[in-house]
Design a protein around this motif. Structure first.
Motif, PDB file in Angstrom:
ATOM      1  N   GLU A  48       0.837  -1.211   0.000  1.00 31.40           N
ATOM      2  CA  GLU A  48       0.000   0.000   0.000  1.00 31.40           C
ATOM      3  C   GLU A  48       0.864   1.250   0.000  1.00 31.40           C
ATOM      4  OE1 GLU A  48      -4.059  -1.580   2.186  1.00 31.40           O
ATOM      5  OE2 GLU A  48      -2.405  -0.862   3.442  1.00 31.40           O
ATOM      6  N   ASP A  49       1.958   1.211   0.754  1.00 30.92           N
ATOM      7  CA  ASP A  49       2.886   2.341   0.773  1.00 30.92           C
ATOM      8  C   ASP A  49       3.503   2.561  -0.605  1.00 30.92           C
ATOM      9  OD1 ASP A  49       4.483   4.393   2.168  1.00 30.92           O
ATOM     10  OD2 ASP A  49       6.165   3.044   1.722  1.00 30.92           O
ATOM     11  N   ALA A  50       3.903   1.477  -1.260  1.00 26.80           N
ATOM     12  CA  ALA A  50       4.491   1.584  -2.600  1.00 26.80           C
ATOM     13  C   ALA A  50       3.483   2.123  -3.607  1.00 26.80           C
ATOM     14  CB  ALA A  50       5.011   0.221  -3.051  1.00 26.80           C
ATOM     15  N   ALA A  51       2.228   1.759  -3.463  1.00 26.43           N
ATOM     16  CA  ALA A  51       1.194   2.199  -4.403  1.00 26.43           C
ATOM     17  C   ALA A  51       0.954   3.709  -4.306  1.00 26.43           C
ATOM     18  CB  ALA A  51      -0.107   1.449  -4.141  1.00 26.43           C
ATOM     19  N   GLU A  52       1.271   4.290  -3.162  1.00 22.43           N
ATOM     20  CA  GLU A  52       1.040   5.726  -2.955  1.00 22.43           C
ATOM     21  C   GLU A  52       2.191   6.606  -3.417  1.00 22.43           C
ATOM     22  OE1 GLU A  52       0.178   6.051   1.193  1.00 22.43           O
ATOM     23  OE2 GLU A  52      -1.689   4.927   1.023  1.00 22.43           O
ATOM     24  N   ARG A  53       3.314   6.024  -3.792  1.00 25.75           N
ATOM     25  CA  ARG A  53       4.481   6.810  -4.197  1.00 25.75           C
ATOM     26  C   ARG A  53       4.202   7.528  -5.519  1.00 25.75           C
ATOM     27  NH1 ARG A  53       7.799   7.013   0.096  1.00 25.75           N
ATOM     28  NH2 ARG A  53       7.844   4.991   1.082  1.00 25.75           N
ATOM     29  N   PRO A  54       4.555   8.805  -5.614  1.00 26.59           N
ATOM     30  CA  PRO A  54       4.347   9.532  -6.880  1.00 26.59           C
ATOM     31  C   PRO A  54       5.331   9.076  -7.965  1.00 26.59           C
ATOM     32  CG  PRO A  54       5.376  10.960  -5.247  1.00 26.59           C
ATOM     33  CD  PRO A  54       5.077   9.659  -4.562  1.00 26.59           C
ATOM     34  N   ASP A  55       4.929   9.226  -9.208  1.00 26.67           N
ATOM     35  CA  ASP A  55       5.772   8.833 -10.339  1.00 26.67           C
ATOM     36  C   ASP A  55       7.134   9.514 -10.305  1.00 26.67           C
ATOM     37  OD1 ASP A  55       3.649   7.305 -11.159  1.00 26.67           O
ATOM     38  OD2 ASP A  55       3.136   8.561 -12.888  1.00 26.67           O
ATOM     39  N   GLU A  56       7.162  10.788  -9.890  1.00 25.90           N
ATOM     40  CA  GLU A  56       8.418  11.529  -9.856  1.00 25.90           C
ATOM     41  C   GLU A  56       9.430  10.857  -8.923  1.00 25.90           C
ATOM     42  OE1 GLU A  56       5.406  12.933  -9.253  1.00 25.90           O
ATOM     43  OE2 GLU A  56       5.156  13.973 -11.166  1.00 25.90           O
ATOM     44  N   GLU A  57       8.938  10.350  -7.796  1.00 25.89           N
ATOM     45  CA  GLU A  57       9.831   9.681  -6.854  1.00 25.89           C
ATOM     46  C   GLU A  57      10.385   8.391  -7.451  1.00 25.89           C
ATOM     47  OE1 GLU A  57       9.669   7.485  -2.532  1.00 25.89           O
ATOM     48  OE2 GLU A  57       8.202   9.038  -2.955  1.00 25.89           O
ATOM     49  N   LEU A  58       9.538   7.648  -8.149  1.00 25.71           N
ATOM     50  CA  LEU A  58       9.991   6.399  -8.763  1.00 25.71           C
ATOM     51  C   LEU A  58      10.995   6.669  -9.877  1.00 25.71           C
ATOM     52  CD1 LEU A  58       6.614   4.453  -8.843  1.00 25.71           C
ATOM     53  CD2 LEU A  58       8.452   4.336  -7.148  1.00 25.71           C
ATOM     54  N   ARG A  59      10.754   7.722 -10.678  1.00 27.64           N
ATOM     55  CA  ARG A  59      11.739   8.064 -11.715  1.00 27.64           C
ATOM     56  C   ARG A  59      13.041   8.528 -11.075  1.00 27.64           C
ATOM     57  NH1 ARG A  59       7.147  10.099 -14.620  1.00 27.64           N
ATOM     58  NH2 ARG A  59       7.474  12.132 -13.673  1.00 27.64           N
ATOM     59  N   GLY A  60      12.944   9.253  -9.956  1.00 28.33           N
ATOM     60  CA  GLY A  60      14.141   9.697  -9.240  1.00 28.33           C
ATOM     61  C   GLY A  60      14.983   8.520  -8.769  1.00 28.33           C
ATOM     62  N   ARG A  61      14.323   7.472  -8.257  1.00 30.52           N
ATOM     63  CA  ARG A  61      15.060   6.275  -7.847  1.00 30.52           C
ATOM     64  C   ARG A  61      15.710   5.606  -9.049  1.00 30.52           C
ATOM     65  NH1 ARG A  61      11.345   2.890  -3.814  1.00 30.52           N
ATOM     66  NH2 ARG A  61       9.945   3.171  -5.550  1.00 30.52           N
ATOM     67  N   TRP A  62      14.993   5.594 -10.175  1.00 30.30           N
ATOM     68  CA  TRP A  62      15.542   5.016 -11.408  1.00 30.30           C
ATOM     69  C   TRP A  62      16.815   5.761 -11.801  1.00 30.30           C
ATOM     70  CZ3 TRP A  62      16.214   7.228 -16.254  1.00 30.30           C
ATOM     71  CH2 TRP A  62      16.534   6.343 -17.294  1.00 30.30           C
ATOM     72  N   VAL A  63      16.787   7.091 -11.741  1.00 26.71           N
ATOM     73  CA  VAL A  63      17.959   7.907 -12.080  1.00 26.71           C
ATOM     74  C   VAL A  63      19.116   7.589 -11.137  1.00 26.71           C
ATOM     75  CG1 VAL A  63      18.869  10.273 -12.023  1.00 26.71           C
ATOM     76  CG2 VAL A  63      16.697   9.801 -13.171  1.00 26.71           C
TER      77      VAL A  63
END
Length: 109
Positions: A48-63
């Motif tokens: 549930e916590d992962a589902a709430e993460r914004p796309d920008e944060e996930l792209r930031g982790r990817w970077v």
């Protein structure tokens, strides 16, 4: 080149499996034994916590992962970091790389 050209879409798409995982965990909890319940409840909370993460944060982790793989230890939004991103992902435009780098720097702050 025109200053008024249409903005290009972002090239890195965030895939979201978390809602499906949340649903599956809720179903599993319905038939879970008492021994299984604590682990499933913890897994559900994490999903549930992962589902709430914004796309920008996930792209930031990817970077940050890409930069770490390349051995870069400096700021995520530095010129060197942007060069590394573009070498790692040749399809990224300069604008996209800068946007992602800024997202990564903001997420870390």
């Amino acid at each position: 080149m025109s200053l008024f050209r249409k903005p290009q879409p972002l090239a890195v798409h965030v895939l979201r499996d978390a809602p499906d995982v949340v649903t599956a965990l809720r179903r599993a909890l319905e038939t879970a034994t008492e021994a299984e319940r604590p682990g499933l409840e913890r897994a559900l909370a994490l999903a549930e916590d992962a589902a709430e993460r914004p796309d920008e944060e996930l792209r930031g982790r990817w970077v940050r992962r890409r930069l770490t793989e390349a051995g870069h230890e400096g700021p995520a939004d530095s010129v060197e970091a942007i060069k590394i991103l573009r070498r790692a992902e040749p399809g990224l435009t300069l604008l996209q790389a800068v946007t992602y780098a800024k997202e990564a720097a903001a997420a870390k702050a």
